[in-house]
Design a protein around this motif. Structure first.
Motif, PDB file in Angstrom:
ATOM      1  N   VAL A   1      -1.221   3.736  -3.529  1.00  0.00           N
ATOM      2  CA  VAL A   1      -2.267   2.732  -3.321  1.00  0.00           C
ATOM      3  C   VAL A   1      -1.765   1.358  -3.757  1.00  0.00           C
ATOM      4  O   VAL A   1      -1.993   0.352  -3.088  1.00  0.00           O
ATOM      5  CB  VAL A   1      -3.555   3.110  -4.096  1.00  0.00           C
ATOM      6  N   VAL A   2      -1.036   1.338  -4.883  1.00  0.00           N
ATOM      7  CA  VAL A   2      -0.499   0.061  -5.355  1.00  0.00           C
ATOM      8  C   VAL A   2       0.492  -0.499  -4.324  1.00  0.00           C
ATOM      9  O   VAL A   2       0.497  -1.698  -4.038  1.00  0.00           O
ATOM     10  CB  VAL A   2       0.172   0.228  -6.732  1.00  0.00           C
ATOM     11  N   PHE A   3       1.300   0.373  -3.742  1.00  0.00           N
ATOM     12  CA  PHE A   3       2.221  -0.082  -2.694  1.00  0.00           C
ATOM     13  C   PHE A   3       1.444  -0.615  -1.494  1.00  0.00           C
ATOM     14  O   PHE A   3       1.784  -1.665  -0.942  1.00  0.00           O
ATOM     15  CB  PHE A   3       3.143   1.071  -2.249  1.00  0.00           C
ATOM     16  N   ALA A   4       0.407   0.120  -1.092  1.00  0.00           N
ATOM     17  CA  ALA A   4      -0.385  -0.323   0.056  1.00  0.00           C
ATOM     18  C   ALA A   4      -0.990  -1.698  -0.224  1.00  0.00           C
ATOM     19  O   ALA A   4      -1.022  -2.565   0.648  1.00  0.00           O
ATOM     20  CB  ALA A   4      -1.488   0.692   0.359  1.00  0.00           C
ATOM     21  N   ARG A   5      -1.450  -1.900  -1.449  1.00  0.00           N
ATOM     22  CA  ARG A   5      -2.017  -3.200  -1.789  1.00  0.00           C
ATOM     23  C   ARG A   5      -0.955  -4.293  -1.713  1.00  0.00           C
ATOM     24  O   ARG A   5      -1.197  -5.383  -1.220  1.00  0.00           O
ATOM     25  CB  ARG A   5      -2.611  -3.171  -3.201  1.00  0.00           C
ATOM     26  N   ALA A   6       0.244  -3.978  -2.204  1.00  0.00           N
ATOM     27  CA  ALA A   6       1.320  -4.970  -2.172  1.00  0.00           C
ATOM     28  C   ALA A   6       1.670  -5.329  -0.732  1.00  0.00           C
ATOM     29  O   ALA A   6       2.091  -6.455  -0.453  1.00  0.00           O
ATOM     30  CB  ALA A   6       2.546  -4.437  -2.907  1.00  0.00           C
ATOM     31  N   LEU A   7       1.489  -4.382   0.198  1.00  0.00           N
ATOM     32  CA  LEU A   7       1.835  -4.629   1.598  1.00  0.00           C
ATOM     33  C   LEU A   7       0.693  -5.242   2.382  1.00  0.00           C
ATOM     34  O   LEU A   7       0.848  -5.624   3.535  1.00  0.00           O
ATOM     35  CB  LEU A   7       2.250  -3.314   2.267  1.00  0.00           C
ATOM     36  N   CYS A   8      -0.480  -5.341   1.749  1.00  0.00           N
ATOM     37  CA  CYS A   8      -1.683  -5.745   2.473  1.00  0.00           C
ATOM     38  C   CYS A   8      -1.576  -7.155   3.038  1.00  0.00           C
ATOM     39  O   CYS A   8      -2.180  -7.485   4.032  1.00  0.00           O
ATOM     40  CB  CYS A   8      -2.906  -5.634   1.557  1.00  0.00           C
ATOM     41  N   HIS A   9      -0.791  -7.976   2.384  1.00  0.00           N
ATOM     42  CA  HIS A   9      -0.704  -9.371   2.814  1.00  0.00           C
ATOM     43  C   HIS A   9       0.449  -9.583   3.786  1.00  0.00           C
ATOM     44  O   HIS A   9       0.878 -10.710   4.010  1.00  0.00           O
ATOM     45  CB  HIS A   9      -0.543 -10.275   1.580  1.00  0.00           C
ATOM     46  N   ASN A  10       0.978  -8.509   4.361  1.00  0.00           N
ATOM     47  CA  ASN A  10       2.145  -8.569   5.238  1.00  0.00           C
ATOM     48  C   ASN A  10       3.283  -9.375   4.617  1.00  0.00           C
ATOM     49  O   ASN A  10       3.714 -10.384   5.169  1.00  0.00           O
ATOM     50  CB  ASN A  10       1.782  -9.176   6.599  1.00  0.00           C
ATOM     51  N   PRO A  11       3.770  -8.921   3.462  1.00  0.00           N
ATOM     52  CA  PRO A  11       4.762  -9.728   2.744  1.00  0.00           C
ATOM     53  C   PRO A  11       6.120  -9.715   3.441  1.00  0.00           C
ATOM     54  O   PRO A  11       6.431  -8.802   4.203  1.00  0.00           O
ATOM     55  CB  PRO A  11       4.856  -9.005   1.396  1.00  0.00           C
ATOM     56  N   GLN A  12       6.912 -10.753   3.152  1.00  0.00           N
ATOM     57  CA  GLN A  12       8.298 -10.787   3.627  1.00  0.00           C
ATOM     58  C   GLN A  12       9.236 -10.222   2.578  1.00  0.00           C
ATOM     59  O   GLN A  12      10.343  -9.821   2.873  1.00  0.00           O
ATOM     60  CB  GLN A  12       8.702 -12.231   3.955  1.00  0.00           C
ATOM     61  N   VAL A  13       8.767 -10.268   1.323  1.00  0.00           N
ATOM     62  CA  VAL A  13       9.568  -9.728   0.227  1.00  0.00           C
ATOM     63  C   VAL A  13       8.667  -8.814  -0.607  1.00  0.00           C
ATOM     64  O   VAL A  13       7.523  -9.152  -0.871  1.00  0.00           O
ATOM     65  CB  VAL A  13      10.115 -10.854  -0.681  1.00  0.00           C
ATOM     66  N   VAL A  14       9.192  -7.653  -0.986  1.00  0.00           N
ATOM     67  CA  VAL A  14       8.460  -6.767  -1.880  1.00  0.00           C
ATOM     68  C   VAL A  14       9.211  -6.698  -3.203  1.00  0.00           C
ATOM     69  O   VAL A  14      10.421  -6.470  -3.219  1.00  0.00           O
ATOM     70  CB  VAL A  14       8.319  -5.353  -1.289  1.00  0.00           C
ATOM     71  N   VAL A  15       8.510  -6.966  -4.295  1.00  0.00           N
ATOM     72  CA  VAL A  15       9.100  -6.839  -5.624  1.00  0.00           C
ATOM     73  C   VAL A  15       8.440  -5.641  -6.287  1.00  0.00           C
ATOM     74  O   VAL A  15       7.230  -5.641  -6.515  1.00  0.00           O
ATOM     75  CB  VAL A  15       8.864  -8.111  -6.465  1.00  0.00           C
TER      76      VAL A  15
END
Lengths: 347, 494
Positions: free
Chosen positions: B404-418
């Motif tokens: 779920v935390v990963f899904a939230r991090a991806l929710c904004h269509n990021p270009q970089v994931v930390v």
């Protein structure tokens, strides 16, 4: 990023809750817990006191709770983010008083600047808004615990009311200040309509607006909200401003109903507001609470007060019984929410 | 002499946390007056083993004997029974910040206690001053523990343990926050106490320290002992690294999607990780690249990642994107319970707070259809398993919470994931899914920064590994690095 069936996201777990449990959980988390109690009280009231179930009396109850209702909605903004604001009680008294002394002539106890009457509402709300900005500043920038900073401000505003009014109430402060609290529209007091409208709008914001989502997220886990990219400081600050604005509006309604800005106006209302919020299922720990529930808390307090008065219970007993009812209702709410969600909440 | 008999004897110790078996029937003995080093990679079970020894964590099975106290473990707490025989210095100092140095040192020391449970502050202060003198420490006994630096706090914690007069002392990574001078002070004290017959269990990631102070070495791997009670003279760095690593059991292999020709997605230019850093660090992430930041605890890898994610302001220098503007960044924070998810909210709400502005219309109201489809899509992509998207995240398993935390991090269509410690406390199956997810994101051209303490994880993910130590980037591994290279660099040997 393509998926065959984007709407069906979660896979089903083998052991989901039964339909009955799901209903109970939705009933409680939706804030409906107190409505059966409210309904029972209304039925009981209709049987016990014949005068209770008249439209005049019911409208009267609504009119009486609209001030408390607006204050409670304001309070809920800050309680949802896990804070509190005691100074709202001070705002209910101070904001309309300050506006009144700006309007009325010196002979009637005013400053003597005699600003045009239509400014009254704006002055009251402007003052309230500034108080909210101050509270937000103290909590967000200075880093004070809101309990102590807003307690200090509450006492300060109580004194402030006496200073600006010279200790005297201001009568007939002008139509702009009194319209909302005294006029009627479509057979209903405007104050009831104002409360209903604010409850509707804020309820929609809590549930469907990104700002509401941010409030719940911050109350539930502030660090997670920060990590998700929410501007936490700005939301906290603005919640204090909204709270004070609504308390200011509540004060204006009260002044309108009394057709005067009274020096003791609003005293004790913050306790009722906390009680209404908690009865309505708003968690003082933050992150939990709905408009539907909050309104039930406000109505419950209004109905109980009204019933006790109609039953000609001596006024000393009214206050004590209200306190007892608050404790009982809070216990009920807490048990209900614990049963339904399995999560221990501090109310 | 009773010295022939071990002071600590542990038999058949096992411990299970949720779905992970941290210890699988371990035997461990310590002799009188010995410094016994316990080695193993992260997650091998070192800290768990010493915690069962001190009772901090209750063992599920087996027996533990320390001096004359014997405990039969069955998962129930037993710390109180053995507290007079053992002291445990944990990785992070457990001091009371609002109490003074003297109070912290002698809080539970019988020598300052009077009748009726009263405490002699005079005696406490005198003894504290004497102790500080002995350790050559220039701090006041009346200073608050919270005001002290990390190294001093660590030393205080060690002093407290050493002054309790117990026969066995556990030092779990005692030197992580210490300067070289402080280290040598510690080693001198350890050697002096050893001569008096006190025994030490010593955990460290720095093999050079082990060779300096330890007599005996036991090596753990995956919750089992792979080398028991070997004299330190019979070992060397190579041998230890081989034993710690074991058979290569990589379940999946990294793949390289780095687009070297494209402009960097995210750049750190002269960034100061510590307030006092003289030289800033330079760092960049290419599209499609998975970079791992590794290094010892407190070395600055997490601080650098939080600066890259925009959650911390660099002490100097700047973070910038390809064309001067910052890219959108999705953050998976290090501790999901503390800052990852909102437990009382459902999956849908948790995921959506990562991209509220994307999901809402002009007036700021959430577009519910868009929300349902976007969140549903992300939940599918990250393989979240829940009874429904409305289920409270606090009720999910650790692996699903992390998804779920990963899904939230991806929710904004990021270009970089930390992602910090992306699979901490997650079972093997979910781990593999998260690795596959990160590789998939990289293949789509996202830049991925991973902060990790686990060699396996890094080896399975990272195209490039950067070791961060004392606020500097001290080493870099690229492309076809071997597991051995990685372990040796991460253990600080090279």
């Amino acid at each position: 990023m393509s998926s065959a069936n984007p709407t069906k996201g979660a896979k089903l777990q083998s052991s989901g809750p039964t339909r009955m449990q799901a209903f109970g959980s939705a009933f409680v988390s939706g804030g409906y817990t107190m409505y059966p109690v409210l309904l029972a009280l209304v039925v009981l009231g209709a049987i016990v006191a014949p005068r209770f179930a008249t439209s005049t009396n019911l409208i009267n109850i609504l009119e009486q709770v609209s001030v408390l209702g607006l204050t409670t909605i304001g309070l809920t903004f800050v309680v949802l983010i896990g804070r509190l604001d005691l100074s709202l009680e001070g705002v209910v008294g101070f904001a309309p008083m300050f506006a009144a002394v700006c309007l009325v002539p010196a002979a009637a106890g005013g400053f003597g600047i005699e600003l045009p009457s239509w400014l009254g509402l704006f002055i009251a709300l402007g003052v309230a808004g500034l108080i909210g900005v101050f509270n937000g500043f103290m909590v967000v920038r200075v880093g004070l615990n809101p309990f102590i900073s807003t307690l200090g401000l509450l006492v300060l505003l109580r004194g402030g009311v006496l200073i600006v009014s010279n200790g005297r109430s201001i009568y007939s402060p002008g139509p702009a200040l009194t319209y909302l609290g005294s006029a009627k529209l479509f057979g209903l007091p405007v104050s009831v309509l104002v409360f209903g409208l604010v409850a509707l709008i804020v309820g929609l914001v809590f549930k469907y607006h990104r700002y509401g989502r941010a409030l719940y997220a911050i109350g539930g886990n502030e660090d997670a909200a920060r990590a998700a990219g929410i501007n936490v400081d700005r939301v906290i600050w603005s919640a204090f401003v909204f709270a004070a604005l609504l308390a200011g509006l509540a004060g204006v309604l009260m002044t309108g109903r009394l057709d005067s800005a009274v020096t003791t106006q609003g005293q004790g209302i913050i306790f009722s507001a906390f009680a209404a919020a908690v009865i309505g299922g708003v968690s003082l720990g933050g992150g939990r609470g709905t408009m539907v529930g909050l309104v039930s808390g406000v109505l419950l307090i209004g109905v109980i007060n009204n019933l006790l008065t109609l039953a000609q219970v001596p006024s000393f007993y009214v206050q004590a019984s209200t306190g007892a009812v608050i404790i009982i209702a809070a216990v009920l709410t807490t048990i209900a929410s614990r049963r339904s969600s399995g999560v221990k909440t501090r109310t | 002499m009773e010295n022939k008999r071990p002071i600590v004897e542990m038999r058949n110790i096992s411990k299970t946390f949720g779905s992970t078996r941290a210890l699988k029937g371990v035997d461990f003995t310590v002799m009188h007056g010995e410094v016994h080093a316990l080695l193993g990679r992260n997650g091998a079970g070192k800290s768990t083993l010493v915690s069962t020894m001190s009772g901090l964590v209750a063992s599920d099975t087996g027996t533990i004997r320390i001096a004359d106290t014997e405990v039969v473990a069955n998962g129930q707490p037993y710390a109180a029974k053995i507290r007079d025989d053992i002291a445990h210095v944990q990785q992070t100092p457990q001091l009371f910040n609002l109490l003074t140095v003297a109070e912290n040192l002698f809080l539970e020391n019988p020598s300052v206690q009077k009748r009726f449970g009263l405490v002699s502050h005079n005696r406490m202060r005198t003894q504290a001053r004497a102790l500080l003198e002995k350790w050559n420490m220039d701090i006041r006994a009346e200073a608050l523990a919270g005001e002290l630096g990390a190294g001093t706090r660590q030393l205080l914690e060690i002093m407290k343990a050493l002054s309790r007069g117990v026969p066995v002392i556990i030092l779990d990574e005692p030197t992580a926050a210490l300067s070289n001078a402080e280290k040598h002070l510690l080693f001198e004290q350890v050697k002096a106490l050893k001569a008096l017959g006190i025994s030490f269990i010593y955990i460290s990631h720095h093999l050079d320290e082990v060779f300096e102070v330890a007599d005996t070495v036991t090596i753990l791997r995956d919750g089992l002992v792979v080398k028991e009670r070997e004299a330190v003279g019979n070992l060397n760095v190579e041998l230890i690294a081989d034993l710690m690593m074991g058979e290569k059991t990589a379940r999946s292999v990294r793949s390289d999607h780095t687009r070297y020709d494209a402009p960097a997605l995210l750049r750190a230019i002269g960034v100061g990780i510590y307030p006092v850093a003289e030289l800033g660090v330079d760092f960049q992430v290419q599209p499609g690249e998975i970079v791992a930041l590794a290094g010892p605890v407190g070395g600055g890898k997490e601080a650098l990642a939080m600066m890259l994610a925009g959650q911390l302001t660099p002490y100097k220098g700047k973070i910038t994107g390809a064309d001067g503007s910052l890219p959108t960044i999705g953050l998976v924070p290090t501790d999901r319970h503390a800052s990852g998810y909102v437990g009382m909210l459902g999956v849908r709400e948790n995921v959506a707070i990562g991209g509220l502005d994307l999901l809402s219309g002009r007036l700021g109201f959430i577009n519910r259809e868009k929300e349902a489809s976007h969140v549903g899509h992300l939940a599918t992509q990250t393989n979240v398993i829940a009874s429904s998207l409305e289920q409270a995240v606090s009720q999910l398993s650790g692996g699903n919470q992390q998804k779920v935390v990963f899904a939230r991090a991806l929710c904004h269509n990021p270009q970089v994931v930390v992602a910090l410690s992306p699979t901490r406390g997650v079972d093997v199956g979910a781990k593999e899914q998260l690795y596959a997810l990160l590789r998939d994101l990289a293949s789509k051209g996202l830049g991925v920064v991973v902060v990790s303490d686990e060699e396996d994880e890094i080896a399975q993910l990272a195209n490039r590994v950067v070791i961060v130590f004392e606020g500097k980037l001290v080493a870099e591994l690229r492309g076809d690095y071997t597991m051995k290279d990685l372990i040796l660099r991460m253990e600080g040997v090279i």
